[in-house]
Design a protein around this motif. Structure first.
Motif, PDB file in Angstrom:
ATOM      1  N   GLY A  63      -5.442  -3.734  -4.341  1.00  0.00           N
ATOM      2  CA  GLY A  63      -4.858  -2.765  -5.274  1.00  0.00           C
ATOM      3  C   GLY A  63      -3.499  -2.250  -4.854  1.00  0.00           C
ATOM      4  O   GLY A  63      -3.074  -1.175  -5.266  1.00  0.00           O
ATOM      5  N   GLY A  65      -0.543  -4.102  -5.157  1.00  0.00           N
ATOM      6  CA  GLY A  65       0.567  -4.746  -5.857  1.00  0.00           C
ATOM      7  C   GLY A  65       0.812  -6.197  -5.509  1.00  0.00           C
ATOM      8  O   GLY A  65       1.862  -6.742  -5.846  1.00  0.00           O
ATOM      9  N   SER A  67      -0.673  -8.941  -6.706  1.00  0.00           N
ATOM     10  CA  SER A  67      -0.608  -9.804  -7.910  1.00  0.00           C
ATOM     11  C   SER A  67       0.708  -9.591  -8.643  1.00  0.00           C
ATOM     12  O   SER A  67       1.314 -10.557  -9.135  1.00  0.00           O
ATOM     13  CB  SER A  67      -1.754  -9.490  -8.864  1.00  0.00           C
ATOM     14  OG  SER A  67      -2.936  -9.389  -8.172  1.00  0.00           O
ATOM     15  N   THR A  68       1.151  -8.349  -8.711  1.00  0.00           N
ATOM     16  CA  THR A  68       2.410  -8.053  -9.398  1.00  0.00           C
ATOM     17  C   THR A  68       3.563  -8.744  -8.669  1.00  0.00           C
ATOM     18  O   THR A  68       4.428  -9.364  -9.291  1.00  0.00           O
ATOM     19  CB  THR A  68       2.636  -6.525  -9.440  1.00  0.00           C
ATOM     20  OG1 THR A  68       1.443  -5.921  -9.936  1.00  0.00           O
ATOM     21  CG2 THR A  68       3.807  -6.161 -10.316  1.00  0.00           C
ATOM     22  N   THR A 367      10.070  -0.492  -5.903  1.00  0.00           N
ATOM     23  CA  THR A 367       9.033  -1.518  -5.670  1.00  0.00           C
ATOM     24  C   THR A 367       9.410  -2.804  -6.417  1.00  0.00           C
ATOM     25  O   THR A 367       9.426  -3.888  -5.837  1.00  0.00           O
ATOM     26  CB  THR A 367       7.614  -1.055  -6.096  1.00  0.00           C
ATOM     27  OG1 THR A 367       7.641  -0.690  -7.474  1.00  0.00           O
ATOM     28  CG2 THR A 367       7.129   0.114  -5.283  1.00  0.00           C
TER      29      THR A 367
HETATM   30  N1  LIG Z   1       4.914  -0.931  -8.139  1.00  0.00           N
HETATM   31  C1  LIG Z   1       3.903  -0.287  -8.723  1.00  0.00           C
HETATM   32  N2  LIG Z   1       4.068   0.887  -9.293  1.00  0.00           N
HETATM   33  C2  LIG Z   1       3.051   1.563  -9.865  1.00  0.00           C
HETATM   34  N3  LIG Z   1       1.780   1.087  -9.884  1.00  0.00           N
HETATM   35  C3  LIG Z   1       1.566  -0.098  -9.320  1.00  0.00           C
HETATM   36  C4  LIG Z   1       2.600  -0.858  -8.708  1.00  0.00           C
HETATM   37  N4  LIG Z   1       2.083  -2.002  -8.233  1.00  0.00           N
HETATM   38  C5  LIG Z   1       0.790  -1.966  -8.526  1.00  0.00           C
HETATM   39  N5  LIG Z   1       0.459  -0.822  -9.162  1.00  0.00           N
HETATM   40  C6  LIG Z   1      -0.849  -0.382  -9.621  1.00  0.00           C
HETATM   41  O1  LIG Z   1      -1.825  -0.985  -8.793  1.00  0.00           O
HETATM   42  C7  LIG Z   1      -2.680  -1.820  -9.564  1.00  0.00           C
HETATM   43  C8  LIG Z   1      -2.981  -3.070  -8.759  1.00  0.00           C
HETATM   44  O2  LIG Z   1      -1.843  -3.891  -8.740  1.00  0.00           O
HETATM   45  P1  LIG Z   1      -2.014  -5.432  -8.419  1.00  0.00           P
HETATM   46  O3  LIG Z   1      -3.072  -6.013  -9.300  1.00  0.00           O
HETATM   47  O4  LIG Z   1      -0.672  -6.049  -8.455  1.00  0.00           O
HETATM   48  O5  LIG Z   1      -2.542  -5.299  -6.927  1.00  0.00           O
HETATM   49  P2  LIG Z   1      -3.397  -6.295  -6.024  1.00  0.00           P
HETATM   50  O6  LIG Z   1      -3.025  -5.995  -4.621  1.00  0.00           O
HETATM   51  O7  LIG Z   1      -3.214  -7.698  -6.453  1.00  0.00           O
HETATM   52  O8  LIG Z   1      -4.859  -5.814  -6.349  1.00  0.00           O
HETATM   53  P3  LIG Z   1      -6.271  -6.549  -6.037  1.00  0.00           P
HETATM   54  O9  LIG Z   1      -6.211  -7.106  -4.669  1.00  0.00           O
HETATM   55  O10 LIG Z   1      -7.253  -5.430  -6.152  1.00  0.00           O
HETATM   56  O11 LIG Z   1      -6.439  -7.572  -7.120  1.00  0.00           O
HETATM   57  C9  LIG Z   1      -1.969  -2.059 -10.900  1.00  0.00           C
HETATM   58  O12 LIG Z   1      -2.851  -2.195 -11.959  1.00  0.00           O
HETATM   59  C10 LIG Z   1      -1.148  -0.789 -11.036  1.00  0.00           C
HETATM   60  O13 LIG Z   1      -1.981   0.192 -11.598  1.00  0.00           O
END
Ligand SMILES: Nc1ncnc2c1ncn2[C@@H]1O[C@H](COP(=O)(O)OP(=O)(O)OP(=O)(O)O)[C@@H](O)[C@H]1O
Ligand SMILES: O=C(CO)[C@H](O)[C@H](O)COP(=O)(O)O
Length: 401
Positions: A63, A65, A67-68, A367
């Protein structure tokens, strides 16, 4: 690209030494009661040097970021990133023309029930198969396809494996890409997303409460339960990262506890081959810059950049910091034009990428900006390595490449 994989059924006369791949598949098979399985062995026909896969590691807690960031990175290379065609719908893998992103959750050796029974979290090394992770990342780096397990986040079980062919760029993302020194040594570049507890909490609430219906108490409890293992096994990996994106609460609003405005630092190791840190105005100087005014629209609390040399875990680094958020993303070009070493191919490429993905989380702050820049730096690193290998290849091979 050479693919040197032989598949044999258990009854095949081929002689295969027992590897942890085999052990793991047997484990998966037991778990899933899969009747037919394939064992993998590789034959010695490693890919030509100039074809070898480049491996990038991205570490962060869940959670935070990843994936983003991956979506921004794959977009820099063009083309859509999609799960393997016709494969498991719950696959965690994303494949595009240039990149394959594999999620290291697939190397959980204990499934959800197994972890509960043993009383360990997924962050605990005992819940992960680092031997298999090393073997498979090494094989891919050497141009050899692998049968990678799949951890199914829907069922919490280990599913039958999927075939992964060696890509041009392999990204391994997850909790532990830099934990095991053997895997770490395979990385051509590594990134750590360091999200402060306050911000992690705010993001978790936003996603798990607003989008997944979890209660505030359960989110707090899950963060607390993970914290000791996070501190012990995940956080220490940042000392090995070539670039760290650190996300903190703003300093522009006194006692801010909303977590919406962010202060983001891009910490870049000096002396990393193929990677020259980004700088603001003058390389190596210490600079503080408020770009708000005639050329950049800023509402409260404004925007502030800092840049300068520092040390991080005894390493010399350059740090670029942005506190605040953009009101108008198209005006980012003004900031971009004051940054150097950003590895763009044309004027305004950072701004173009940011505008293209303005709906991604973090697009109005540091970010998104720093993730985009790191994506461009990875493209540059890839192109430098490829060019160097092509130049070093024997004449006949270079002509073929
Ligand atoms: N730069 C950002 N600014 C604000 N919120 C963010 C940002 N990046 C991620 N988030 C929040 O965190 C959540 C998780 O992001 P993301 O899916 O990219 O993370 P992850 O590390 O891949 O998560 P997981 O491992 O749980 O799949 C998003 O749905 C969003 O709500
Ligand atoms: O830290 C994580 C990495 O994403 C997950 O919690 C871990 O993979 C276990 O997943 P699940 O909760 O779906 O069983």
């Amino acid at each position: 690209m050479a693919v040197c994989t032989v598949y044999t059924t258990p009854s095949s006369p081929c002689s295969i030494s027992s590897s942890s791949t085999t052990r793991h598949l047997a484990f998966t098979q037991r778990q899933q009661q899969v009747n037919i399985f394939y064992r993998r062995t590789s034959i010695s026909c490693s890919a030509a040097a100039e074809e070898k896969t480049i491996v990038i590691g991205l570490a962060a807690d869940s959670g935070c970021g990843k994936s983003t960031f991956m979506r921004r990175l794959t977009s820099v290379f063009g083309g859509a990133a999609e799960p393997p065609k016709g494969g498991n719908p719950d696959s965690n893998t994303l494949i595009s023309d240039t990149t394959t992103v594999i999620c290291l959750d697939d190397y959980h050796s204990l499934d959800r029930t197994g972890r509960k029974k043993e009383g360990v979290t997924a962050l605990d090394p005992r819940a992960n198969d680092f031997d298999l992770m090393y073997e498979q990342v090494k094989a891919l780096k050497d141009g050899v396809a692998v049968e990678k397990p799949i951890y199914n986040h829907v069922s919490g079980l280990l599913d039958p494996p999927e075939l992964i062919k060696p890509p041009k760029i392999l990204v391994i993302e997850g909790l532990h890409p830099m934990f095991d020194s053997r895997v770490r040594d395979l990385l051509d570049f590594s990134i750590y997303l360091d999200i402060s507890n306050e911000v992690k909490f705010a993001w978790k609430i936003q996603r798990d409460m607003a989008e997944r219906g979890h209660s505030l108490e359960s989110i707090k409890a899950s963060i607390e339960a993970r914290k000791p293992d996070f501190d012990a096994y995940i956080d220490p990996q940042k000392q090995y990262a070539d670039a760290v994106i650190e996300v903190l609460p703003t300093q522009l609003i006194p006692d801010d506890n909303e977590g919406k405005v962010l202060r983001v630092k891009l910490i870049m190791k000096e002396g990393v081959k193929y990677f020259s840190p980004v700088y603001l105005f003058d390389e190596g100087s210490t600079i503080s810059w408020i770009p708000c005014g005639r050329k950049l629209t800023c509402s409260y609390p404004g925007i502030k950049f800092n840049y300068g040399p520092d040390t991080y875990f005894s390493n010399e680094v350059s740090v670029l910091e942005m506190d605040g958020q953009f009101d108008r993303l198209d005006e980012l070009i003004y900031v971009e034009s004051h940054l150097s070493n950003i590895s763009t191919k044309f004027y305004g490429e950072v701004t173009q990428q940011m505008l293209k993905h303005s709906d991604f989380p973090g697009s109005n702050n540091g970010t998104g900006l720093f993730q985009t820049i790191v994506g461009l730096k990875i493209r540059d690193l890839f192109e430098q390595i490829v060019a160097e290998r092509a130049a070093a290849a024997p004449v006949g091979a270079a002509a073929k490449a």
